[in-house]
Motif scaffolding. Structure first.
Motif, PDB file in Angstrom:
ATOM      1  N   SER A  12      34.454  19.212 -21.906  1.00 42.56           N
ATOM      2  CA  SER A  12      35.584  19.421 -22.813  1.00 42.56           C
ATOM      3  C   SER A  12      35.044  19.452 -24.228  1.00 42.56           C
ATOM      4  O   SER A  12      34.323  18.536 -24.641  1.00 42.56           O
ATOM      5  CB  SER A  12      36.607  18.293 -22.658  1.00 42.56           C
ATOM      6  OG  SER A  12      37.648  18.439 -23.584  1.00 42.56           O
TER       7      SER A  12
ATOM      8  N   LYS B  26      36.240  12.088 -24.637  1.00 45.64           N
ATOM      9  CA  LYS B  26      36.170  12.823 -23.367  1.00 45.64           C
ATOM     10  C   LYS B  26      35.364  12.057 -22.322  1.00 45.64           C
ATOM     11  O   LYS B  26      35.669  12.124 -21.132  1.00 45.64           O
ATOM     12  CB  LYS B  26      35.563  14.210 -23.598  1.00 45.64           C
ATOM     13  CG  LYS B  26      34.149  14.214 -24.130  1.00 45.64           C
ATOM     14  CD  LYS B  26      33.599  15.601 -24.318  1.00 45.64           C
ATOM     15  CE  LYS B  26      34.267  16.350 -25.420  1.00 45.64           C
ATOM     16  NZ  LYS B  26      34.028  15.801 -26.769  1.00 45.64           N
TER      17      LYS B  26
ATOM     18  N   ASP C  53      37.582   9.498 -20.675  1.00 43.39           N
ATOM     19  CA  ASP C  53      38.453  10.116 -19.676  1.00 43.39           C
ATOM     20  C   ASP C  53      37.676  10.434 -18.397  1.00 43.39           C
ATOM     21  O   ASP C  53      38.213  10.306 -17.287  1.00 43.39           O
ATOM     22  CB  ASP C  53      39.078  11.394 -20.238  1.00 43.39           C
ATOM     23  CG  ASP C  53      39.986  11.125 -21.431  1.00 43.39           C
ATOM     24  OD1 ASP C  53      40.476   9.991 -21.547  1.00 43.39           O
ATOM     25  OD2 ASP C  53      40.195  12.050 -22.244  1.00 43.39           O
TER      26      ASP C  53
ATOM     27  N   SER D 270      28.909  15.872 -21.976  1.00 38.84           N
ATOM     28  CA  SER D 270      29.375  15.634 -23.344  1.00 38.84           C
ATOM     29  C   SER D 270      28.359  16.190 -24.328  1.00 38.84           C
ATOM     30  O   SER D 270      27.174  15.835 -24.284  1.00 38.84           O
ATOM     31  CB  SER D 270      29.567  14.136 -23.596  1.00 38.84           C
ATOM     32  OG  SER D 270      29.832  13.901 -24.969  1.00 38.84           O
TER      33      SER D 270
END
Length: 460
Positions: free
Chosen positions: A277, A377, A380, A364
Motif C-alpha cells: 500500500s 500500513k 494493518d 512497505s
C-alpha cells in the motif's frame, strides 16, 4: 478639518472593533445543556481535524471512533474524497464535516497559472478552515489535529482554540518540515521557515500524541515542549483479522478481478500474491519494488525456476501513481517482468482487509523523512497476520518490526529481491514469519488508545 478627520478615524476604528467583537466565535461552555436531560449528554465533545482525505486517514478515523465509543460526541473534519470507514458513517455520535474542495478555476496543471492561483488556493483553504472551526460547527472541549500538514492547520487551530476556549491536542504522524525537505533540501529557506512555524504554533497545544517513542524524544529535546507528550503507537483496528484457513484465503484471491492473469497458477499453487500500500509520494520510492521484482523475475526465469510466479497488488492513490504505472507498462513490454504481474487497485475497507489476510507477503516502501515515524500500513498487515518486508534504515523501525520474527528489513532493491527469493522459495521460513505476524496482531488499537488518549480525554 483635522477634528473631522480624527472623528472619522475614530468612527472606523470603533466600527471595526464592534464588528470584530460581534463576529468572535462562540466559546465552549461545558455547563450549557442543550437538551436539559443529563443522561443524554456526551461525556465529552471533540473535533478531529485532518487537512487531507478522511478516507485515507485511518488513524484519525480510529481516534473519532474511539472517542465516540467512549461516550463522546465527535465532528471529524476533512476532505470527503473517498469512502470513510463504515463505522464512521453509521455511528450516531459522529458527524462528518467536509472541507469544500477548491473551485474549478483554482485547479490547473499549467505552471505559469499555478504561480498565480497558488496564493488564492491557500487563502481559500484558510477561509474554509476558519469558517468550519469557528462558525459552522459547535464549540467542543477538544480539538485533535493531525500533523502534518502543519501549514495552515496549526496556526488556525491555535487561534480558534484560543477564542473558543478549546483544548488543542496535536497528533504527530511526522514533521511537516522534513517532508518539505524531501523536495527542497534541508538547507532551503522555506524548510527553515516551516520548521520555525511548526515549532512556534505547536506550543499552544495542551498535549501531544505521537506515533513513536523516538518522535516523542525529538519533541522533547529539539522542540523543547513542556506540555505532556504521549507516545501512542498505531495498532490495527478490529476489521483487520487473520484468515486462518488457507482455503478461504485462496477463495478470496481467486475472486479478485486483478487475479485473472494468474488465476490458474494460483489454483495450482504456482503463484503467490504480495501486496503493498503506497501513497505514491517521494517518501515511498516505488522504484525499489519495481527493480526488486525485475530481479526476481530474472532469477525465477533462469537460475531458480522453482520459484512461484508473483502477482503484486499495489493499493493507494497519490501524485506519482501514473508515472510508475507507465514505467511498469514499458518493463512488461520489454519482457523484464515475465514471471511477475503488477496491478494497481483501490479497494473497499473490507476487501483491503481481506487482501492483507490472504496475501503471502506485505511490502512497505516507507523510507521516513524524519527517521522517527512509522508506516501504519505495516500495523494493518500485522493485524491481518501478514508477514512484512520493509525499508528498515531509519531509527524507529525496531519499534514496529522484530527482524526474523514477524518481518524482515531491507536497505536496497537488491536486498528486497533477495528477501523475496528467500521467503517465496522457502515456505517454512515464510510460515514462521506469518506465525510471528499473527502473534503481533493480538494487541489492538483500543488496547493502546484507552490508557493513553482515552485517559487524556477523560474517557478511560
Amino acid at each position: 478639518m483635522i477634528l473631522f478627520t480624527v472623528i472619522e478615524v475614530a468612527f472606523y476604528i470603533s466600527t471595526a472593533v464592534t464588528l470584530f467583537i460581534l463576529l468572535l466565535p462562540s466559546q465552549y461552555e461545558p455547563k450549557r445543556r442543550g437538551s436539559g436531560n443529563d443522561s443524554n449528554e456526551p461525556k465529552t465533545t471533540a473535533q478531529v481535524l485532518v487537512l487531507g482525505d478522511i478516507g485515507r486517514s485511518p488513524r484519525m478515523q480510529y481516534h473519532a471512533l474511539s472517542i465516540a465509543r467512549g461516550g463522546g460526541q465527535v465532528d471529524i473534519i476533512g476532505y470527503a474524497e473517498s469512502e470513510v470507514h463504515p463505522d464512521i458513517s453509521s455511528h450516531p455520535k459522529i458527524s462528518v464535516v467536509p472541507i469544500p474542495p477548491h473551485p474549478r478555476f483554482l485547479q490547473t496543471s499549467n505552471k505559469l497559472l499555478f504561480l498565480l492561483v497558488a496564493p488564492l488556493k491557500v487563502l481559500f483553504q484558510v477561509f474554509s478552515l476558519w469558517w468550519i472551526l469557528a462558525y459552522s460547527t459547535k464549540p467542543a472541549k477538544w480539538l485533535l489535529v493531525q500533523n502534518p500538514p502543519s501549514i495552515p492547520t496549526l496556526a488556525i487551530a491555535s487561534l480558534v482554540c484560543f477564542f473558543r476556549q478549546t483544548k488543542l491536542v496535536i497528533d504527530w504522524h511526522n514533521f511537516g518540515y522534513t517532508i518539505l525537505a524531501l523536495k527542497l533540501g534541508d538547507a532551503h529557506p522555506l524548510v527553515r521557515v516551516s520548521k520555525w512555524y511548526e515549532n512556534v504554533f505547536c506550543r499552544s497545544a495542551t498535549a501531544h500524541l505521537c506515533v513513536t517513542n523516538a518522535m516523542a524524544s525529538v519533541l522533547r529535546k529539539e522542540f523543547g515542549l513542556k506540555a505532556p507528550i504521549l507516545p501512542l503507537h498505531d495498532r490495527p483496528a478490529s476489521h483487520f483479522q487473520p484468515i486462518l484457513e488457507e482455503r478461504k484465503r485462496e477463495e478470496f484471491l481467486l475472486s479478485l478481478p486483478d487475479a485473472a492473469p494468474v488465476r490458474s497458477l494460483l489454483k495450482e499453487g504456482k503463484a503467490k500474491v504480495i501486496v503493498s500500500s503506497t501513497s505514491w509520494t517521494p517518501d515511498e520510492d516505488f522504484s525499489l519494488l519495481i527493480d526488486a521484482l525485475c530481479h526476481y523475475s530474472e532469477v525465477s526465469s533462469t537460475t531458480n525456476p522453482q520459484l512461484p510466479a508473483v502477482l503484486a497488488i499495489i493499493t493507494g492513490k497519490g501524485p506519482q501513481r501514473q508515472m510508475y504505472v507507465d514505467r511498469v507498462s514499458r518493463l512488461q513490454k520489454a519482457g523484464k517482468l515475465s514471471k511477475v504481474t503488477i496491478c494497481t487497485a483501490w479497494l473497499s475497507t473490507d476487501d483491503y482487509a481481506h487482501l492483507l489476510a490472504s496475501a503471502s507477503i506485505g511490502v512497505s516502501l516507507h523510507t521516513s523523512s524524519s527517521g522517527v515515524d512509522l508506516p501504519m500500513k505495516v500495523v494493518d498487515m500485522f493485524g491481518s497476520g501478514l508477514p512484512v518486508v520493509g525499508w528498515s534504515k531509519f531509527e524507529a523501525w525496531p519499534e514496529l518490526v522484530t527482524d526474523g520474527v514477524n518481518g524482515k528489513g531491507f536497505g536496497s532493491s537488491k536486498e528486497l529481491a533477495e528477501q523475496l527469493v528467500d521467503l517465496l522459495g522457502n515456505p517454512g521460513k515464510l510460515e514462521k514469519l506469518r506465525d510471528g505476524a499473527r502473534d503481533a496482531s493480538s494487541y489492538r488499537w483500543d488496547d493502546e488508545w484507552a490508557p493513553v488518549a482515552g485517559k487524556l480525554f477523560g474517557l478511560d
